[in-house]
Scaffold this motif. Structure first.
Motif, PDB file in Angstrom:
ATOM      1  N   TYR A 286       0.968  -1.208  -0.122  1.00  0.00           N
ATOM      2  CA  TYR A 286       0.176   0.046  -0.064  1.00  0.00           C
ATOM      3  C   TYR A 286       0.948   1.122  -0.127  1.00  0.00           C
ATOM      4  O   TYR A 286       0.510   2.106  -0.696  1.00  0.00           O
ATOM      5  CB  TYR A 286      -0.977  -0.001   1.177  1.00  0.00           C
TER       6      TYR A 286
ATOM      7  N   LYS B  32      -5.264   7.646   3.217  1.00  0.00           N
ATOM      8  CA  LYS B  32      -6.710   7.414   3.830  1.00  0.00           C
ATOM      9  C   LYS B  32      -7.221   8.638   4.716  1.00  0.00           C
ATOM     10  O   LYS B  32      -8.109   8.521   4.868  1.00  0.00           O
ATOM     11  CB  LYS B  32      -6.500   6.028   4.660  1.00  0.00           C
TER      12      LYS B  32
ATOM     13  N   LYS C  86     -16.372   1.761  13.154  1.00  0.00           N
ATOM     14  CA  LYS C  86     -16.181   0.373  12.610  1.00  0.00           C
ATOM     15  C   LYS C  86     -17.134  -0.391  13.645  1.00  0.00           C
ATOM     16  O   LYS C  86     -17.779  -1.457  13.210  1.00  0.00           O
ATOM     17  CB  LYS C  86     -14.883  -0.023  12.495  1.00  0.00           C
TER      18      LYS C  86
ATOM     19  N   LYS D  42     -20.830  -2.589  12.246  1.00  0.00           N
ATOM     20  CA  LYS D  42     -20.250  -3.771  11.934  1.00  0.00           C
ATOM     21  C   LYS D  42     -21.042  -4.367  10.839  1.00  0.00           C
ATOM     22  O   LYS D  42     -20.532  -5.395   9.873  1.00  0.00           O
ATOM     23  CB  LYS D  42     -20.036  -4.720  13.315  1.00  0.00           C
TER      24      LYS D  42
ATOM     25  N   GLY E 165     -20.396  -3.890   7.067  1.00  0.00           N
ATOM     26  CA  GLY E 165     -19.157  -4.296   6.504  1.00  0.00           C
ATOM     27  C   GLY E 165     -18.431  -3.180   5.979  1.00  0.00           C
ATOM     28  O   GLY E 165     -18.212  -2.810   4.846  1.00  0.00           O
ATOM     29  N   VAL E 166     -17.948  -2.291   6.799  1.00  0.00           N
ATOM     30  CA  VAL E 166     -17.431  -1.129   6.576  1.00  0.00           C
ATOM     31  C   VAL E 166     -15.893  -1.499   6.010  1.00  0.00           C
ATOM     32  O   VAL E 166     -15.077  -2.189   6.649  1.00  0.00           O
ATOM     33  CB  VAL E 166     -17.132   0.046   7.504  1.00  0.00           C
ATOM     34  N   SER E 167     -15.538  -1.186   4.824  1.00  0.00           N
ATOM     35  CA  SER E 167     -14.296  -1.456   4.203  1.00  0.00           C
ATOM     36  C   SER E 167     -13.082  -0.474   4.374  1.00  0.00           C
ATOM     37  O   SER E 167     -12.001  -0.726   4.376  1.00  0.00           O
ATOM     38  CB  SER E 167     -14.604  -1.901   2.572  1.00  0.00           C
ATOM     39  N   ALA E 168     -13.668   0.624   4.249  1.00  0.00           N
ATOM     40  CA  ALA E 168     -12.774   1.967   4.341  1.00  0.00           C
ATOM     41  C   ALA E 168     -13.240   3.266   4.871  1.00  0.00           C
ATOM     42  O   ALA E 168     -14.573   3.410   4.833  1.00  0.00           O
ATOM     43  CB  ALA E 168     -12.125   2.341   2.852  1.00  0.00           C
TER      44      ALA E 168
ATOM     45  N   ARG F 122     -16.960   3.659   3.000  1.00  0.00           N
ATOM     46  CA  ARG F 122     -17.131   2.561   1.880  1.00  0.00           C
ATOM     47  C   ARG F 122     -17.986   1.315   2.662  1.00  0.00           C
ATOM     48  O   ARG F 122     -17.358   0.910   3.367  1.00  0.00           O
ATOM     49  CB  ARG F 122     -15.926   2.334   1.286  1.00  0.00           C
ATOM     50  N   LEU F 123     -18.892   1.148   2.219  1.00  0.00           N
ATOM     51  CA  LEU F 123     -19.777   0.123   2.798  1.00  0.00           C
ATOM     52  C   LEU F 123     -20.072  -1.312   1.948  1.00  0.00           C
ATOM     53  O   LEU F 123     -20.153  -0.880   0.672  1.00  0.00           O
ATOM     54  CB  LEU F 123     -20.989   0.449   3.260  1.00  0.00           C
ATOM     55  N   ARG F 124     -20.052  -2.497   2.245  1.00  0.00           N
ATOM     56  CA  ARG F 124     -20.434  -3.523   1.670  1.00  0.00           C
ATOM     57  C   ARG F 124     -22.045  -3.244   1.440  1.00  0.00           C
ATOM     58  O   ARG F 124     -22.130  -3.659   0.220  1.00  0.00           O
ATOM     59  CB  ARG F 124     -20.206  -4.688   2.447  1.00  0.00           C
TER      60      ARG F 124
END
Length: 87
Positions: A8, A19, A43, A47, A50-53, A68-70
């Motif tokens: 990264y 970020k 986060k 939960k 599905g928080v990715s970022a 950013r969520l699933r």
């Protein structure tokens, strides 16, 4: 043994953005701790979504964050889900 580079960190500025985007001349440590606390609280609360970022920006004296969520609908309340699914 070869030197290893974090993938990264190697791509920062070329293909991936930072970020957290902010600069502080004073109170850097306080703002950094606020960022870490904000990220962990978000986060924990989201939960199931599905928080990715989590990206944080601090333009001036304000603070803005983007998630950013699933599954964005899972973080909405029941009333908001009804309004989005009926229309």
């Amino acid at each position: 043994m070869g030197q290893k580079v974090h993938p990264y960190g190697f791509r920062l500025g070329f293909t991936k953005p930072w970020k957290s985007r902010w600069f502080a001349e004073r109170d850097y440590d306080k703002q950094l701790h606020e960022d870490v606390k904000l990220k962990t609280e978000l986060k924990d609360k989201l939960k199931s979504a599905g928080v990715s970022a989590i990206e944080i920006e601090r333009p001036g004296n304000s603070c803005a964050s983007s998630l950013r969520l699933r599954d964005p609908e899972s973080s909405l309340g029941a009333r908001a889900r009804k309004s989005t699914s009926s229309g």
